[in-house]
Design a protein around this motif. Structure first.
Motif, PDB file in Angstrom:
ATOM      1  N   ARG A 142       7.375  37.228   4.260  1.00 37.96           N
ATOM      2  CA  ARG A 142       7.449  35.812   3.897  1.00 37.96           C
ATOM      3  C   ARG A 142       7.113  35.714   2.407  1.00 37.96           C
ATOM      4  NH1 ARG A 142       7.393  31.171   7.285  1.00 37.96           N
ATOM      5  NH2 ARG A 142       6.998  29.324   6.019  1.00 37.96           N
ATOM      6  N   GLY A 194       0.513  24.841  30.191  1.00 43.28           N
ATOM      7  CA  GLY A 194       1.417  23.707  30.343  1.00 43.28           C
ATOM      8  C   GLY A 194       0.650  22.476  30.779  1.00 43.28           C
ATOM      9  N   ARG A 222      -4.674  32.671  21.402  1.00 42.53           N
ATOM     10  CA  ARG A 222      -3.271  32.295  21.634  1.00 42.53           C
ATOM     11  C   ARG A 222      -2.313  33.252  20.921  1.00 42.53           C
ATOM     12  NH1 ARG A 222      -0.087  29.743  25.330  1.00 42.53           N
ATOM     13  NH2 ARG A 222       1.612  28.608  24.352  1.00 42.53           N
ATOM     14  N   SER A 273       3.090  35.076  10.044  1.00 44.79           N
ATOM     15  CA  SER A 273       3.131  33.636   9.799  1.00 44.79           C
ATOM     16  C   SER A 273       3.440  32.887  11.100  1.00 44.79           C
ATOM     17  CB  SER A 273       4.192  33.365   8.738  1.00 44.79           C
ATOM     18  OG  SER A 273       4.547  32.021   8.717  1.00 44.79           O
ATOM     19  N   TYR A 274       4.400  33.433  11.835  1.00 45.85           N
ATOM     20  CA  TYR A 274       4.799  32.827  13.119  1.00 45.85           C
ATOM     21  C   TYR A 274       3.615  32.766  14.085  1.00 45.85           C
ATOM     22  CZ  TYR A 274       7.106  32.821  17.748  1.00 45.85           C
ATOM     23  OH  TYR A 274       7.479  32.560  19.040  1.00 45.85           O
ATOM     24  N   ALA A 316       2.455  26.325  34.005  1.00 41.29           N
ATOM     25  CA  ALA A 316       1.822  27.608  33.706  1.00 41.29           C
ATOM     26  C   ALA A 316       0.472  27.390  33.008  1.00 41.29           C
ATOM     27  CB  ALA A 316       2.766  28.436  32.831  1.00 41.29           C
ATOM     28  N   HIS A 345       1.152  30.231  13.150  1.00 41.88           N
ATOM     29  CA  HIS A 345       1.641  28.899  13.518  1.00 41.88           C
ATOM     30  C   HIS A 345       1.417  28.636  15.010  1.00 41.88           C
ATOM     31  CE1 HIS A 345       4.105  25.310  13.500  1.00 41.88           C
ATOM     32  NE2 HIS A 345       4.677  25.772  14.587  1.00 41.88           N
ATOM     33  N   LYS A 396      13.943  37.956  15.894  1.00 36.24           N
ATOM     34  CA  LYS A 396      13.490  36.769  15.165  1.00 36.24           C
ATOM     35  C   LYS A 396      13.035  37.120  13.754  1.00 36.24           C
ATOM     36  CE  LYS A 396      11.390  34.085  18.988  1.00 36.24           C
ATOM     37  NZ  LYS A 396      11.908  32.737  18.922  1.00 36.24           N
ATOM     38  N   HIS A 415       0.362  35.115  22.952  1.00 35.02           N
ATOM     39  CA  HIS A 415       1.767  34.782  22.688  1.00 35.02           C
ATOM     40  C   HIS A 415       2.625  36.047  22.550  1.00 35.02           C
ATOM     41  CE1 HIS A 415       4.865  31.885  21.728  1.00 35.02           C
ATOM     42  NE2 HIS A 415       5.282  32.709  20.777  1.00 35.02           N
ATOM     43  N   LYS A 453       6.746  16.823  21.037  1.00 35.47           N
ATOM     44  CA  LYS A 453       7.905  17.649  21.421  1.00 35.47           C
ATOM     45  C   LYS A 453       8.407  17.244  22.806  1.00 35.47           C
ATOM     46  CE  LYS A 453       7.001  21.775  18.783  1.00 35.47           C
ATOM     47  NZ  LYS A 453       8.352  21.873  18.251  1.00 35.47           N
ATOM     48  N   GLU A 504       6.803  37.782   8.226  1.00 32.30           N
ATOM     49  CA  GLU A 504       7.187  36.537   8.917  1.00 32.30           C
ATOM     50  C   GLU A 504       6.529  36.454  10.293  1.00 32.30           C
ATOM     51  OE1 GLU A 504       8.641  33.899   7.991  1.00 32.30           O
ATOM     52  OE2 GLU A 504       9.904  34.416   6.279  1.00 32.30           O
TER      53      GLU A 504
HETATM   54  C1  LIG Z   1       5.522  26.481  32.082  1.00 36.91           C
HETATM   55  C2  LIG Z   1       4.662  25.672  31.225  1.00 36.91           C
HETATM   56  O1  LIG Z   1       3.815  25.097  31.738  1.00 36.91           O
HETATM   57  S1  LIG Z   1       4.956  25.597  29.551  1.00 36.91           S
HETATM   58  C3  LIG Z   1       3.668  26.276  28.831  1.00 36.91           C
HETATM   59  C4  LIG Z   1       3.233  25.628  27.582  1.00 36.91           C
HETATM   60  N1  LIG Z   1       4.216  25.670  26.570  1.00 36.91           N
HETATM   61  C5  LIG Z   1       4.446  26.786  25.895  1.00 36.91           C
HETATM   62  O2  LIG Z   1       3.930  27.845  26.084  1.00 36.91           O
HETATM   63  C6  LIG Z   1       5.449  26.600  24.810  1.00 36.91           C
HETATM   64  C7  LIG Z   1       4.955  27.300  23.610  1.00 36.91           C
HETATM   65  N2  LIG Z   1       5.690  28.462  23.517  1.00 36.91           N
HETATM   66  C8  LIG Z   1       6.736  28.533  22.689  1.00 36.91           C
HETATM   67  O3  LIG Z   1       7.108  27.642  21.933  1.00 36.91           O
HETATM   68  C9  LIG Z   1       7.402  29.835  22.745  1.00 36.91           C
HETATM   69  O4  LIG Z   1       7.538  30.303  21.468  1.00 36.91           O
HETATM   70  C10 LIG Z   1       8.744  29.795  23.380  1.00 36.91           C
HETATM   71  C11 LIG Z   1       9.103  31.228  23.607  1.00 36.91           C
HETATM   72  C12 LIG Z   1       8.720  29.111  24.715  1.00 36.91           C
HETATM   73  C13 LIG Z   1       9.734  29.028  22.501  1.00 36.91           C
HETATM   74  O5  LIG Z   1      10.676  29.837  21.972  1.00 36.91           O
HETATM   75  P1  LIG Z   1      11.675  29.307  20.837  1.00 36.91           P
HETATM   76  O6  LIG Z   1      12.250  27.986  21.226  1.00 36.91           O
HETATM   77  O7  LIG Z   1      12.565  30.448  20.613  1.00 36.91           O
HETATM   78  O8  LIG Z   1      10.717  28.982  19.627  1.00 36.91           O
HETATM   79  P2  LIG Z   1       9.956  30.028  18.692  1.00 36.91           P
HETATM   80  O9  LIG Z   1       9.245  31.044  19.463  1.00 36.91           O
HETATM   81  O10 LIG Z   1      10.922  30.519  17.675  1.00 36.91           O
HETATM   82  O11 LIG Z   1       8.889  29.102  17.968  1.00 36.91           O
HETATM   83  C14 LIG Z   1       9.301  28.014  17.227  1.00 36.91           C
HETATM   84  C15 LIG Z   1       8.136  27.551  16.402  1.00 36.91           C
HETATM   85  O12 LIG Z   1       7.680  28.619  15.548  1.00 36.91           O
HETATM   86  C16 LIG Z   1       7.774  28.181  14.172  1.00 36.91           C
HETATM   87  N3  LIG Z   1       8.154  29.327  13.371  1.00 36.91           N
HETATM   88  C17 LIG Z   1       9.249  30.090  13.497  1.00 36.91           C
HETATM   89  N4  LIG Z   1       9.248  31.058  12.558  1.00 36.91           N
HETATM   90  C18 LIG Z   1       8.111  30.907  11.849  1.00 36.91           C
HETATM   91  C19 LIG Z   1       7.542  31.616  10.755  1.00 36.91           C
HETATM   92  N5  LIG Z   1       8.129  32.683  10.236  1.00 36.91           N
HETATM   93  N6  LIG Z   1       6.377  31.172  10.270  1.00 36.91           N
HETATM   94  C20 LIG Z   1       5.767  30.090  10.808  1.00 36.91           C
HETATM   95  N7  LIG Z   1       6.248  29.394  11.856  1.00 36.91           N
HETATM   96  C21 LIG Z   1       7.413  29.805  12.353  1.00 36.91           C
HETATM   97  C22 LIG Z   1       8.854  27.129  14.190  1.00 36.91           C
HETATM   98  O13 LIG Z   1       8.735  26.286  13.042  1.00 36.91           O
HETATM   99  C23 LIG Z   1       8.552  26.409  15.478  1.00 36.91           C
HETATM  100  O14 LIG Z   1       7.434  25.588  15.282  1.00 36.91           O
HETATM  101  P3  LIG Z   1       7.170  24.298  16.212  1.00 36.91           P
HETATM  102  O15 LIG Z   1       7.138  24.798  17.646  1.00 36.91           O
HETATM  103  O16 LIG Z   1       5.878  23.762  15.741  1.00 36.91           O
HETATM  104  O17 LIG Z   1       8.345  23.379  15.980  1.00 36.91           O
END
Ligand SMILES: CC(=O)SCCNC(=O)CCNC(=O)[C@H](O)C(C)(C)COP(=O)(O)OP(=O)(O)OC[C@H]1O[C@@H](n2cnc3c(N)ncnc32)[C@H](O)[C@@H]1OP(=O)(O)O
Ligand SMILES: N[C@@H](CCO)C(=O)O
Length: 396
Positions: free
Chosen positions: A250, A63, A228, A274-275, A60, A278, A244, A232, A76, A271
């Motif tokens: 926070r 990606g 982003r 913050s998310y 995508a 991040h 979530k 997002h 990761k 939160e």
């Molecule tokens: C098809 C392709 O080509 S892939 C495309 C490229 N890749 C992506 O787009 C992936 C990036 N996207 C993501 O990570 C998306 O959030 C998702 C939806 C795919 C993942 O969903 P989930 O697994 O449920 O993860 P989530 O959305 O909760 O995000 C987790 C991250 O947010 C962080 N986070 C969660 N809550 C908080 C908060 N309150 N404050 C700060 N950071 C937070 C976590 O620490 C984690 O960080 P990390 O990824 O650095 O380890």
């Protein structure tokens, strides 16, 4: 053709990472000839002696080729590690899986960071506009290079699904089965609008420097981060965000991810803020702003019907490809209604098509997440296509 091979690492299915320089460059739809075409890709599994077991997985927007092994920048797992591997729905014990970084990308395939043969300098924002057809043409050169005539399947989500459709339209004899997921045959006005907001955030960054930020040893981090953050939100759903984070505050705001520019008003933040911060800051560490602009534009240009006299059935007439179109019920970015349009057109074209809407409340990015029904759908489609292929081979 020059090839560089990186060592195989053992943190996922056995795989190879290579960058190949493909002879002849590439003629782009805009009229520019790219004298040099490099494609970075990963492969998993083994190509069969008859070269009939190759599955191309298309990534995508943001990606890359790190489909099922550790990402070198983020550390990761690959973005579809849960889907691609021995015994997994895309089974590397049976299939030779290829995933390449798209043209215009920033993970090794020719893109804005590459050197322009004419000027001897990096293209940066002067990289020519590309289309989904250009992206697929570059992949087709890679598939030629690998000695594969016909792909057993092309599978992709979101912009990966646009590529799967483009493959089926541009190379009907080279795609036995296609699975466009969470995608659309055209980029909608709403999606173009979101992309434009992202682009304007980048342009507004004082470190943008007309796209030549690298000459200033800078990156438009704030703009790209905000782009982003906004994008997002569109990948999730109201339900997912509520579940979530709800309206939780926070309390350790002082130690939370810093805002890219202004401090949090009133000393506290939700939160969800913050998310998003991040998500924005981690994205900036792995992606290039000029690639983001180039690829979002390629998505915006995508409109298969418009290119075929306004009839979406036209590119698929005579198609022998088996299609399985997949959507997610809560995906408001690429809604099920757009998949239905595609399915109707494929039916009008007389194509072999099935359609599955997966019930999920996690929005567009559900295709990247654990969704057992989705896994079953992919496994079932691949197995069915393999049986069909075996039947045809028996008849032949
Ligand atoms: C098809 C392709 O080509 S892939 C495309 C490229 N890749 C992506 O787009 C992936 C990036 N996207 C993501 O990570 C998306 O959030 C998702 C939806 C795919 C993942 O969903 P989930 O697994 O449920 O993860 P989530 O959305 O909760 O995000 C987790 C991250 O947010 C962080 N986070 C969660 N809550 C908080 C908060 N309150 N404050 C700060 N950071 C937070 C976590 O620490 C984690 O960080 P990390 O990824 O650095 O380890
Ligand atoms: N979240 C994925 C899908 C977007 O369509 C990406 O960033 O590429």
């Amino acid at each position: 053709m020059g090839i560089s091979v990186l060592p195989i690492v053992v943190d996922g299915p056995a795989h190879e990472h290579r960058t190949v320089c493909l002879e002849g460059g590439l003629d782009l739809e805009c009229g520019v000839h790219l004298a040099s075409l490099e494609v970075a890709y990963c492969t998993y599994g083994t190509l069969s002696p008859t070269r009939d077991n190759a599955i191309l997985v298309c990534h995508a927007l943001t990606g890359d080729q790190y489909l099922a092994e550790q990402h070198p920048l983020t550390g990761k797992p690959g973005w579809w590690s849960r889907m691609v591997g021995p015994g997994l729905p895309i089974d590397t014990d049976r299939y030779f899986v290829v995933c390449s970084n798209v043209l215009g990308g920033c993970m090794g395939t020719t893109g804005p960071r590459s050197i322009c043969a004419t000027t001897g300098k990096a293209w940066d924002s002067a990289f020519p506009p590309i289309t989904m057809h250009d992206i697929v043409a570059a992949q087709a050169k890679l598939i030629d290079h690998l000695g594969i005539g016909r792909l057993f399947a092309v599978i992709g989500g979101s912009m990966g699904g646009m590529q799967a459709l483009t493959w089926a339209a541009d190379f009907p004899d080279r795609v036995f089965a296609a699975m466009p997921i969470a995608t659309s045959p055209f980029h909608s006005a709403q999606n173009i609008a979101f992309n434009e907001v992202s682009r304007q955030a980048i342009f507004a960054d004082p470190d943008w420097h007309d796209g030549h930020y690298r000459d200033f040893d800078a990156i438009p981090a704030r703009g790209l981060g905000v782009a982003r953050m906004m994008a997002h939100i569109t990948y999730l759903s109201e339900e997912a965000l509520s579940r979530k984070f709800g309206r939780r505050i926070r309390h350790d705001a002082a130690t939370a991810v810093p805002a890219s520019s202004s401090p949090s008003l009133f000393g506290e933040m939700f939160e969800v803020e913050s998310y998003l911060r991040h998500q924005g800051s981690s994205f900036v560490r792995r992606f290039d702003a000029n690639s983001y602009l180039t690829i979002t534009r390629a998505m915006d240009y995508f409109d298969l019907a418009a290119e075929h006299d306004g009839d979406l059935a036209n590119p698929f007439r005579e198609s022998q490809t088996r299609f399985c179109v997949v959507s997610f019920s809560s995906d408001w970015l690429f809604p099920t209604s757009q998949s239905r349009l595609l399915v109707r057109a494929l039916n009008r074209a007389g194509a072999n098509v099935s359609f599955v809407e997966i019930e999920s409340d996690r929005g567009h990015d559900a295709f990247l997440l654990e969704e057992p029904d989705f896994d079953r759908t992919i496994r079932g489609f691949i197995n069915g296509a393999a049986e069909h292929a075996a039947l045809l081979a028996g008849e032949g």
